[in-house]
Scaffold this motif. Structure first.
Motif, short mmCIF file in Angstrom:
data_model
loop_
_atom_site.label_atom_id
_atom_site.label_comp_id
_atom_site.label_asym_id
_atom_site.label_seq_id
_atom_site.Cartn_x
_atom_site.Cartn_y
_atom_site.Cartn_z
N VAL A 1 40.60 38.22 40.95
CA VAL A 1 40.21 39.76 40.20
C VAL A 1 39.33 39.88 38.97
O VAL A 1 39.57 38.79 38.24
CB VAL A 1 41.73 40.37 39.77
CG1 VAL A 1 41.58 41.78 39.04
CG2 VAL A 1 42.70 40.42 41.00
N CYS B 1 39.04 45.75 36.90
CA CYS B 1 40.26 46.06 37.14
C CYS B 1 40.87 47.35 36.44
O CYS B 1 40.76 47.18 35.24
CB CYS B 1 41.24 45.12 37.23
SG CYS B 1 43.05 45.27 37.30
N SER B 2 41.17 48.42 36.97
CA SER B 2 41.75 49.46 35.89
C SER B 2 43.14 49.38 35.50
O SER B 2 43.85 50.14 34.93
CB SER B 2 41.56 50.83 36.73
OG SER B 2 42.42 50.84 37.88
N GLY B 3 43.77 48.53 36.50
CA GLY B 3 45.42 48.42 36.16
C GLY B 3 46.12 49.48 37.29
O GLY B 3 47.06 50.09 36.72
N CYS B 4 45.44 50.10 38.12
CA CYS B 4 45.99 51.08 39.07
C CYS B 4 47.41 50.53 39.83
O CYS B 4 47.97 51.49 40.41
CB CYS B 4 44.86 51.82 39.84
SG CYS B 4 44.58 50.52 41.13
N THR B 5 47.48 49.19 39.99
CA THR B 5 48.56 48.73 40.66
C THR B 5 48.63 48.86 42.27
O THR B 5 49.51 48.42 42.94
CB THR B 5 50.00 49.13 40.09
OG1 THR B 5 50.32 50.43 40.58
CG2 THR B 5 50.17 48.94 38.75
N ILE B 6 47.74 49.60 42.64
CA ILE B 6 47.53 49.91 44.18
C ILE B 6 47.70 48.46 44.99
O ILE B 6 48.52 48.29 46.02
CB ILE B 6 46.49 50.38 44.78
CG1 ILE B 6 46.52 52.00 44.16
CG2 ILE B 6 46.28 50.45 46.13
CD1 ILE B 6 45.34 53.02 44.62
N CYS B 7 47.00 47.42 44.54
CA CYS B 7 46.96 46.23 45.30
C CYS B 7 48.32 45.48 45.19
O CYS B 7 48.81 44.88 46.05
CB CYS B 7 46.04 45.33 44.88
SG CYS B 7 46.15 44.75 42.97
N TRP C 1 50.86 40.16 38.41
CA TRP C 1 50.52 41.13 37.61
C TRP C 1 50.70 40.47 36.22
O TRP C 1 51.56 39.83 35.98
CB TRP C 1 51.58 42.36 37.90
CG TRP C 1 51.43 43.55 36.80
CD1 TRP C 1 52.18 43.86 35.87
CD2 TRP C 1 50.35 44.46 37.11
NE1 TRP C 1 51.59 44.98 35.18
CE2 TRP C 1 50.23 45.33 35.71
CE3 TRP C 1 49.25 44.44 37.91
CZ2 TRP C 1 49.51 46.44 35.53
CZ3 TRP C 1 48.26 45.53 37.72
CH2 TRP C 1 48.30 46.40 36.57
N ALA D 1 45.84 43.31 37.51
CA ALA D 1 46.19 42.11 38.74
C ALA D 1 45.62 41.17 38.16
O ALA D 1 44.42 40.95 37.92
CB ALA D 1 45.90 43.06 39.89
N CYS E 1 41.42 48.35 47.07
CA CYS E 1 41.31 48.51 45.54
C CYS E 1 39.83 49.60 45.50
O CYS E 1 39.01 49.40 46.18
CB CYS E 1 40.63 47.15 45.07
SG CYS E 1 39.86 47.39 43.43
N PHE F 1 38.25 50.23 42.78
CA PHE F 1 37.14 49.94 41.63
C PHE F 1 36.65 48.64 41.70
O PHE F 1 35.90 48.09 40.58
CB PHE F 1 38.18 49.74 40.30
CG PHE F 1 39.17 51.00 40.02
CD1 PHE F 1 38.50 52.10 39.30
CD2 PHE F 1 40.39 51.33 40.63
CE1 PHE F 1 39.11 53.27 39.09
CE2 PHE F 1 40.94 52.37 40.41
CZ PHE F 1 40.38 53.38 39.76
N ALA G 1 37.06 45.67 41.90
CA ALA G 1 37.42 44.61 40.97
C ALA G 1 37.96 43.36 41.89
O ALA G 1 38.12 42.30 41.15
CB ALA G 1 38.69 45.14 40.50
N ILE G 2 37.70 43.28 43.06
CA ILE G 2 38.32 42.05 43.83
C ILE G 2 37.41 41.54 44.57
O ILE G 2 36.46 42.07 45.37
CB ILE G 2 39.49 42.44 44.78
CG1 ILE G 2 40.59 42.98 44.12
CG2 ILE G 2 39.93 41.12 45.39
CD1 ILE G 2 41.84 43.46 44.83
S1 SF4 Z 1 43.60 47.77 43.01
FE1 SF4 Z 1 42.05 46.96 42.01
S2 SF4 Z 1 41.94 48.15 40.16
FE2 SF4 Z 1 44.05 48.28 41.05
S3 SF4 Z 1 45.12 46.84 40.00
FE3 SF4 Z 1 44.49 45.92 41.87
S4 SF4 Z 1 42.63 44.86 41.36
FE4 SF4 Z 1 43.12 46.28 39.78
#
Ligand code: SF4
Ligand code: SF4
Length: 579
Positions: A525, A530-536, A546, A553, A570, A572, A574-575
């Motif tokens: 990550v 990473c926006s910290g949206c927690t979807i992943c 986390w 993440a 994700c 954003f 970010a991965i």
């Molecule tokens: S889905 Fe992407 S943006 Fe959202 S918490 Fe996971 S790594 Fe971060």
């Protein structure tokens, strides 16, 4: 020569030493390793059958043909095999025929805690119960001897503790297997009512003879260890060892044939002790048999749920128990989870996203019920998912079928799912069935099945093609999707559940243990994106963790298999992948 063997290895060794020719089974914890070990002996033909009924019917055929045969299954598997079991009791056998059934007290990996001893009584066949690995091996020999002498299939009962614990076993060479002429006896083998009525009387007569221990051909069966006149305990299987350690002063009658019960021997034992107890796991099977025979048994305040142990037996008799060094309940919870890179995860993510009711089934994919996916709403038994979805469909005139799916794995589909799907096709069902084909029987330890293209010995064989099979079964709507593409899964799910016709969706990515070539470099990550949206994290992948402080993440790269599922969810960027 002596070796330390698990009970399951010892059962397999017994099959080898006592000349078994054919073993056919379906995997089921805690019985699976018996057949896996049998497969290492070239002298025995072994196979994974599509279910326990097929396995038992196969070994009935082997017995009719005059060879010694064995099938192994877990307790719930015996339910599937119950139909042929009830009738092979009537036909009897030719070559020795044994059914090893492994119960799972405390339900370490089962959907119920049923006590298989009731099947012995229901089918009117003898059941032997070994207490350790040596007996697991020896009792295969005794069971075959009893089977051939009394013309009966014999149940051999194990449990998780016997199957999976290890003890010293003295090994012998393989006996020259007895070979009987194949039987062509219509009155014995064709169970039309006129013949079955005659055979029923033979079965009752056989039970009477079997309950006379002296007539079993083994004088040491059901041994007595006489110590004190104060307390006598009757026990069987693994509870014998618990009782021996917890109650060293007590006299013990160790029942090795738990059905039919040898009442005369027990009456003689009861007369010699002031108080007679029965210590047994699960149901009050022996106790009730004794009471029904007029033998007085002292009550014990014992639960019929869960396992016994040395300490539990000590408690039953009012003895102190050692305080444990720590309370195991204080250990961090480690709930079961689908593996990182599991090919089921993406489909469950899509099901949860669409809030569909999922009629689930038995297998690794049952784990889709756990948070954060929480995507399974019912699980009853092998193959139940498709008929349950069909029932919901019919009960609501199709309304629930638009909001629900049946989920089943490849091995379970071959086991009993095919029948359910045929029923839906035939009866114009409109539900949506998802076959999660990961090309392996995952939960029991990665055994091959008809969809994997190889046998128990790894030899290449015909591989069943799901779309072709489904087409031949009359399914009109067949879709194949990539479970690592959640957007595609969501789109296909929406389209197929909306149809007022039966649909089958097949996911076709292998289990990471079935095909290691699917493992790719790990992902990480980029905390800057990473926006910290927690979807992943809602995918439930054990590799995605986390960071509470940074509210971001991060991925444990030692666990990540590079399946790309988290990359797909994700939004954003970010991965990213290493390398
Ligand atoms: S889905 Fe992407 S943006 Fe959202 S918490 Fe996971 S790594 Fe971060
Ligand atoms: S790529 Fe993502 S979802 Fe797949 S195993 Fe790695 S961390 Fe888990």
């Amino acid at each position: 020569m002596k070796e330390v063997l698990s009970g399951n290895e010892a059962f397999a060794r017994g099959a080898y030493e006592y000349g078994v020719k054919v073993v056919s089974s379906y995997p089921g914890t805690p019985s699976t390793e018996i057949t896996e070990h049998v497969a290492q002996y070239d002298e025995i033909y072994s196979e994974w059958a599509t279910n326990e009924k097929v396995a038992l019917e196969t070994v009935i055929g082997a017995s009719l043909a005059g060879r010694r045969a064995m099938t192994c299954m877990k307790h719930v598997g015996l339910n599937v095999a119950a139909d042929p079991l009830m009738t092979v009791s009537y036909t009897g056998v030719n070559g020795g025929l044994i059914i090893v059934v492994a119960d799972d007290p405390n339900m370490f990996s089962s959907q119920n805690e049923q006590d298989s001893r009731h099947y012995a009584r229901l089918a009117k066949v003898p059941m032997l119960e070994p207490a350790d690995s040596q007996e697991a091996k020896d009792f295969i020999g005794i069971a075959l001897e009893v089977s051939e002498k009394y013309c009966t299939p014999v149940l051999v009962r194990s449990c998780t503790r016997i199957s999976h614990s290890k003890s010293v076993v003295a090994l012998k060479a393989r006996n020259t297997p007895p070979i009987f002429e194949p039987e062509n006896d219509i009155k014995k083998w064709v169970m039309v009512p006129a013949n079955a009525r005659v055979r029923h009387k033979i079965v009752e007569n056989r039970l009477d003879k079997l309950s006379d221990c002296a007539d079993t051909g083994r004088l040491t069966i059901n041994p007595v260890e006489f110590r004190s006149e104060e307390i006598g305990i009757i026990c069987a299987g693994v509870t014998y060892h618990y009782v021996k350690e917890a109650m060293p002063e007590a006299s013990i009658l160790k029942l090795e044939m738990v059905y039919p019960i040898c009442f005369e021997k027990i009456k003689r034992f009861a007369e010699k002790v002031k108080k007679l107890y029965v210590v047994e796991e699960l149901d009050r099977f022996i106790e009730n048999e004794l009471k029904a025979a007029g033998i007085e048994v002292e009550p014990l305040n014992r639960s019929v749920c869960g396992e016994l142990s040395v300490d539990e037996v000590r408690k039953l008799f009012g003895k102190s128990v050692r305080e444990p060094a720590f309370d195991p309940r204080q250990l961090p919870a480690r709930p079961p989870n689908m593996c990182p890179g599991c090919s089921h995860r993406g489909m469950f993510y899509a099901i949860a996203k669409l809030k569909l009711f999922a009629a689930g089934d038995i297998g690794c994919y049952t784990l889709g019920l756990l948070p954060p996916l929480s995507a399974i709403n019912s699980t009853v038994c092998m193959g139940a998912s498709i008929p349950m979805a069909h029932g919901m469909d019919k009960a609501t005139d199709g309304a629930l079928a638009r909001k629900s799916v049946a989920v089943i794995g490849d091995s379970t589909f071959f086991h009993t799912g095919i029948n359910g799907l045929l029923n839906s096709v035939y009866n114009a069902g409109t539900s949506t069935v998802i076959i999660l084909d990961n090309s392996i029987t995952g939960m029991t330890g990665h055994q091959p099945n008809p969809g994997t293209g190889c046998t128990i010995k790894g030899a290449p064989t015909q591989k069943i093609n799901f779309p072709k099979l489904l087409e031949a079964m009359g399914v009109k709507n067949i879709r194949t999707v990539n479970p690592f593409d959640p957007d595609e899964c969501i789109k296909v799910l929406k389209e197929e559940t909306a149809k007022e016709e039966l649909s089958v969706i097949v996911t076709d990515k292998p289990c990471i243990f079935a095909d290691r070539s699917v493992i790719k470099p790990p992902f990480y990550v980029d905390v800057n994106n990473c926006s910290g949206c927690t979807i992943c994290t809602r995918l439930g992948c054990p590799a995605i963790l986390w960071n509470k402080e940074e509210k971001r993440a991060f991925i444990d790269e030692t666990l990540c298999t590079g399946c790309e599922l988290c990359v797909k969810v994700c939004r954003f960027n970010a991965i990213h992948q290493r390398g």
